[in-house]
Design a protein around this motif. Sequence first.
Motif: not given
Length: 215
Positions: A196-209
């Motif tokens: 779940s934390l890896q999915e959250e990291f991918a979501r935040v990274t996508q928002i920034y990019a």
Amino acid sequence: MLRNTIFVLLALASPLAAHAQNGDVVIYRCTDAKGKLTIQNGTPCPKGAKQEKRTIQGPTVVPAYTPPPKAPAPPAPAKPEATPAAAQQASAAQQSPPQTAEKAPPAERLPPPPIFQCNTWDNDSYLSENGDPKPRCVTLTTTDLNGAPVSPGAACEMKTDQCQRVPDGQACEAWKKREREVESTWRHARAEDKQSLQEEFARVTQIYADSKCGQ
């Protein structure tokens, strides 16, 4: 006896050499007798502490890029003799200013979503996408009539974190910090929480990019 000792030393050295080659990082989560948690990089926990070992895969070594050999350039064709009319056109072209082509405008990107700097009742701080967090029940230290402490959990007080929106000029920096915080939490999390934390990291990274921050 000496031969057996040399064999044991070679057997112990083999896994250490393999660990140095693959570049993995070993993290130790140590909990002492009082419940205090510490995280150590490459150093096992002291005696008497509860130890949890996590191995993080290191970066893969990529061989250096070697460009292919360049093919020999073909011989330049012979220039035909210019006629008087062609010479006049070439001279006029040299005297006129060059025309610059209009560049296509870059794709429009939106600013990042709002992000908030929140402060807790005990002077801790964190970044959050929610500017109106729910109150939390904070355990109070209570005593009986004789002044002796009562067991924890007997009483609590509702506390609400105070959050303020990060200014637009600092939003990209705050989102980048938020990305690093989520990544650190994911990499040091327990096995059952990593997905779940890896999915959250991918979501935040996508928002920034996808925002103006990623340009």
